[in-house]
Design a protein around this motif. Structure first.
Motif, mmCIF file in Angstrom:
data_model
loop_
_atom_site.group_PDB
_atom_site.id
_atom_site.type_symbol
_atom_site.label_atom_id
_atom_site.label_comp_id
_atom_site.label_asym_id
_atom_site.label_seq_id
_atom_site.Cartn_x
_atom_site.Cartn_y
_atom_site.Cartn_z
ATOM 1 N N PRO A 21 0.520 -0.853 0.021
ATOM 2 C CA PRO A 21 0.375 0.151 -0.017
ATOM 3 C C PRO A 21 0.762 1.183 0.164
ATOM 4 N N THR A 23 1.126 6.142 -0.653
ATOM 5 C CA THR A 23 0.101 7.025 -1.110
ATOM 6 C C THR A 23 0.856 8.445 -1.894
ATOM 7 N N PHE A 66 -6.369 7.011 3.778
ATOM 8 C CA PHE A 66 -5.396 6.995 3.511
ATOM 9 C C PHE A 66 -4.391 8.171 3.060
ATOM 10 N N LEU A 619 -4.611 -3.994 5.689
ATOM 11 C CA LEU A 619 -4.809 -3.258 5.372
ATOM 12 C C LEU A 619 -6.051 -1.612 5.649
ATOM 13 N N TYR A 672 0.253 3.007 0.269
ATOM 14 C CA TYR A 672 -1.350 2.860 0.600
ATOM 15 C C TYR A 672 -1.936 2.267 -1.115
#
Length: 941
Positions: A21, A23, A66, A619, A672
């Protein structure tokens, strides 16, 4: 025809396999023109993969949970001084460290096991920076990568050569510094003491640490005949000793107070006519008239050292030397006092006639002797130097060497050196494609060459023994990283190296689907299997893939807690024992990180929805919940263990920081988005695995896919196609928990079909800009029961684990059937907290999402208690009976949900009651009351 793949492109493919994961910044989306958009370099995908992931810079995160969590970690990535991480590397190479202070915890020499894991955190940090740069394109992250890679390049170069003097300001002029952690000392020629019958030894020293038994000097043959001066003995004061019969025969002098750190002190010892005197800063602090031993009694000595002890376990002196003189007579107290104000050369004593070193050299690795005897001294490392020019680490190669002869674990001597090597290698492999810095690839390739040179000459039996040792033999995900390195370099030696880590006993057992995990260290073994899948990709050897697939099934769900975590005190217990293993040290965060990597890697080969079901669980719960919702430039604020005991308060800075879990936590929080979307390898389908606000740029198709949602606070998502037009099948994951329905519309029209929980629902068409897909996935409140104790349960609303916030330290008891809906939804029994999404109350306890990173005491599990039969908040007054296995009457009734209407539920109640009455489990009169109550009750939908 496509251009040939660059070496960087090949590594990007490997990096895609390794990611999890991540971001990008919270952003508002604008229409993107694929014709002008910046597209990533083409990547090579293993032919064994039937789906491929997208690069982190292909998927931008939108505002949501996130992005919020990532923003906090990006603050840390921007604010932390990377020179602190580099300090241990520079020190090990004998390079200047400036004013940088090594991190605490596992990264500094003063941390656990004397910092035997130092360097691992630098690798994690490099990976975090690479992922942060890919997700945000902020130059600050690329600049920090450049600083770190440049420093590591300098470190390796320094390790390749003999140590060089590190000149600093001294008490008079220049001085020579031996950085703490450099393992450097000064070797003097054998004739330095000259078999003197009277002697004075004097030195200016500036200790930088309070290690006991670090030697200012030590002249000896072994641990029997020697003469030494320690800056601190066991009581923390200077000690001089001379012996010809070992420690028990020492004639010694002890100081009265400790030497100050980071200040210059003058030490001197005189021996003559049976009297020995110890001076500190010109004052006599100890005298003995029974000092009968002199250098003449010691004979020829093999080791004449400044800074190193003849006892191997003693620390190396850390600090600076501003001068060292040896006279063949005992100086007077007046002469010793005079030396406080000037160098010996400028005092009435003159330079030492046996040896005299000013340490004013600024280059090179030797020190001139001004006594006239030509006894040039040489700077050395205790471990000599690396066995191969590719060696790169923050500590000597001795840990790697010692591991080869170890038969049992002792992390105070050897603590997972190949695990640390993996983190550094992984960080370099991630840094290279992020910034195109060829130095990172060169360093990574050199590490591969060094490991192959070291391991390829060892017998197979030695390797099997090494890798089976707990902790000391742990090597993390190094096989995966080496496979990625091989994909980049093409060196046959690198692929051969990856196979040298095969732990055959474990692989063969898992390939045969024989569960031998009980008692094993969880995180030592999980990443092994991700590496095995990558070995399958490179070699085609089926047992690797089979072993990994079977292993996954031994952990999920058999050793998995509700949040997706596994392990108790870092170890696995017996299969299917969940309630019996819950403690304060359950669910090590690294384990969840590595199970996510394994799940996605297996999905590349087999698109089994169970892998992405697990991915969502871990997650959205453990991984998100492991990050505290607080910004901190100095600490990542990530959990190590997450205790699942009642009233547990999460510790977001365990062991002073810099643990393995904080390292993987930094990585998780910057990737993420890595598994939100996958594409079929032939481009025929797009998998939407996670409902997450994001925008995918699918360059191969010339389209973007923008996902707009507040999930998991929203119960669904909207996908909008942008750019051009393209034909492909959109495969939407139907979570296994989605028993309340899964509805899809395209441009407002319902899509026909019956989505099955735990599958993918396909919508195939030629997509055009503006096409809109709406997905509704209603949540229901449900419980998950511990496999070994069904009464111990945890709550889920859709994908979200709800935990009770209560300071009690015993399991709370709750009933949930009291107002259950016809659908079987338990949510009506809870009360929504006004203004707080996903927050509810039940019997005075607030339940909140596990992913909220607070320090509230929480209850992840509770005891289910349904003492009486209640329907629609109407109490029958009848005790809820139970079978011998613990199944209650209400359990059996509600397993029939969902019910189409009240009549169906009443029919279920009647048939169940009749069966229990006939079985002698319920009286007839009580059965009548139960049925009557169900008929009168009002049920939620």
């Amino acid at each position: 025809m496509a251009p040939p793949l660059s070496r960087r492109s090949l590594l990007q493919a490997a990096t895609l396999a390794a990611a999890t994961p991540a971001t990008a910044p919270a952003l508002s989306y604008a229409a993107t023109d694929p014709a002008t958009a910046v597209t990533p370099t083409a990547v090579a995908i293993p032919s064994t993969w039937t789906v491929r992931p997208f690069a982190l810079n292909d998927v931008a995160l939108g505002a949501g949970v996130f992005a919020d969590k990532r923003r906090l970690m990006l603050d840390h990535a921007r604010g932390y001084d990377v020179n602190r991480l580099l300090q241990v590397f520079r020190a090990n190479a004998g390079l200047p460290t400036g004013d940088a202070v090594a991190p605490g915890g596992w990264e500094g020499l003063d941390g656990e096991a004397n910092g035997n894991l130092r360097g691992h955190y630098t690798g994690h940090f490099l990976t975090m920076l690479a992922q942060a740069y890919a997700g945000t394109r902020e130059q600050v992250f690329a600049d920090r990568i450049g600083t770190m890679v440049g420093a590591l390049t300098d470190v390796r170069a320094a390790l390749r050569t003999d140590p060089a003097v590190l000149s600093v300001a001294g008490r008079f002029g220049a001085a020579a510094l031996n950085e703490r952690g450099s393992y450097q000392y000064v070797e003097l020629p054998p004739a330095v003491l000259g078999a003197a019958t009277a002697i004075t030894l004097a030195a200016w020293v500036k200790p930088v640490h309070d290690d006991n038994w670090a030697r200012v000097f030590d002249f000896g043959a072994d641990t029997t005949r020697y003469l030494y001066l320690a800056a601190r003995n066991a009581n923390g004061v200077p000690r001089f000793a001379v012996t010809t019969s070992g420690a028990g025969g020492e004639q010694g002098l002890n100081g009265t107070s400790a030497l100050p750190s980071n200040e210059w002190s003058h030490l001197a010892v005189t021996i003559a006519n049976g009297t020995g005197t110890l001076y500190v800063n010109g004052a006599a602090v100890a005298r003995s008239t029974a000092m009968t031993l002199t250098p003449a009694a010691l004979g020829t000595l093999a080791h004449n050292w400044l800074g190193r002890s003849n006892y191997p376990a003693d620390p190396v002196f850390a600090g600076a030397y501003g001068g060292f003189d040896v006279w063949s007579r005992a100086l007077s107290g007046t002469e010793i006092a005079e030396l406080q104000g000037s160098r010996a050369a400028d005092a009435s004593t003159g330079r030492g006639d046996l040896a005299s070193y000013a340490f004013d050299e600024t280059t090179g690795g030797s020190f001139a002797d001004a006594s006239g005897r030509g006894l040039t001294a040489t700077l050395r490392r205790t471990w000599g130097g690396p066995s191969h020019p590719g060696y790169l680490a923050a500590y000597p190669e001795t840990q790697f060497i010692q591991l080869e002869s170890m038969t049992g674990s002792d992390y105070t001597k050897v603590w997972a050196p190949y695990y640390t090597a993996h983190k550094i290698l992984r960080g370099l492999l991630d840094a290279y494609p992020a910034t195109d810095d060829d130095r990172a690839l060169d360093l990574a390739s050199g590490m591969g060459d060094w490991m192959y040179a070291r391991l390829s000459v060892l017998p197979a039996a030695t390797l099997q023994r090494m890798w089976g040792i707990f902790s000391s033999g742990e090597f993390g995900g190094i096989v995966e990283a080496i496979c990625d390195l091989h994909a980049l370099t093409g060196k046959a030696e690198h692929l051969a190296l990856a196979r040298l880590f095969d732990l055959d006993k474990l692989i063969d057992a898992c390939a045969a689907n024989t569960d031998t995990l009980d008692g094993l260290h969880a995180n030592q073994h999980i990443p092994i299997f991700t590496g095995l899948v990558r070995l399958y990709d490179a070699t085609g050897e089926e047992r690797y893939l089979t072993a990994a697939s079977n292993f996954w099934g031994m952990v999920v769900p058999h050793r998995m807690y509700g949040i997706g975590g596994t392990s108790t005190g870092e170890f696995w217990k017996a299969r299917d024992v969940i309630a019996g293993t819950i403690g304060a040290t359950t669910a090590e965060t690294c384990c969840a990180y590595n199970l996510l990597k394994l799940s996605r890697t297996l999905f590349f080969h087999e698109q089994a929805p169970k892998y992405m079901d697990y991915y969502e669980r871990a997650l959205y719960n453990q991984v998100l919940g492991s990050k505290q919702d607080t910004a901190d430039a100095e600490k990542p604020l990530v959990t190590y263990f997450i205790g699942l005991t009642p009233g547990h308060v999460r510790d977001y800075t365990p062991k002073q920081g810099t643990t393995c879990c904080e390292g993987t936590g930094m990585e998780s929080a910057t990737k993420y988005q890595d598994s939100v979307y996958f594409a079929a390898s032939d481009g025929s389908a797009l998998y939407v695995n996670l409902f997450s606000p994001s925008q995918l740029t699918w360059a191969d198709k010339g389209v973007t896919v923008t996902q707009t949602t507040g999930y998991p606070r929203d119960q669904g998502t909207t996908l909008t196609i942008g750019g051009g037009s393209a034909t492909f099948e959109l495969r939407l994951r139907v979570p296994s928990w989605a028993t309340a329905g899964f509805r899809v519309t395209v441009n407002g029209r319902a899509v026909s079909g019956s989505p099955t929980p735990g599958s993918y629902f396909a919508v195939s068409r030629r997509w055009r800009a503006g096409d809109t897909v709406r997905v509704a996935v209603p949540f229901r409140l449900r419980v998950e029961r511990a496999l070994d104790d069904p009464a111990l349960q945890t709550l889920f609303l859709g994908p979200v684990n709800l935990v009770g916030r209560n300071s009690a330290t015993e399991y709370l008891e709750f009933g949930l059937y009291r107002n259950a809906g016809l659908s079987g939804d338990l949510l009506p029994s809870l009360t929504l907290v006004t203004g707080k999404s996903l927050h509810f109350t039940l019997d005075g306890t607030e339940f909140a999402p596990f992913f909220e990173g607070t320090e509230d005491p929480t209850h992840a599990y509770f005891r289910r208690s349904e003492p009486r039969v209640v329907f629609g908040n109407t109490d029958s007054g009848v005790a809820n009976p139970a079978k011998a296995d613990g199944t209650t009457l209400l359990d059996e009734i509600w397993t029939g949900a969902p019910f189409g209407d009240k009549g169906a539920l009443v029919a279920r109640v009647r048939s169940t009651v009749e069966a229990w009455v006939s079985g002698g489990l319920l009286s007839g009169s009580d059965g009548t009351k139960v049925v009557s109550t169900a008929e009168r009750a009002v049920f939620a939908p």
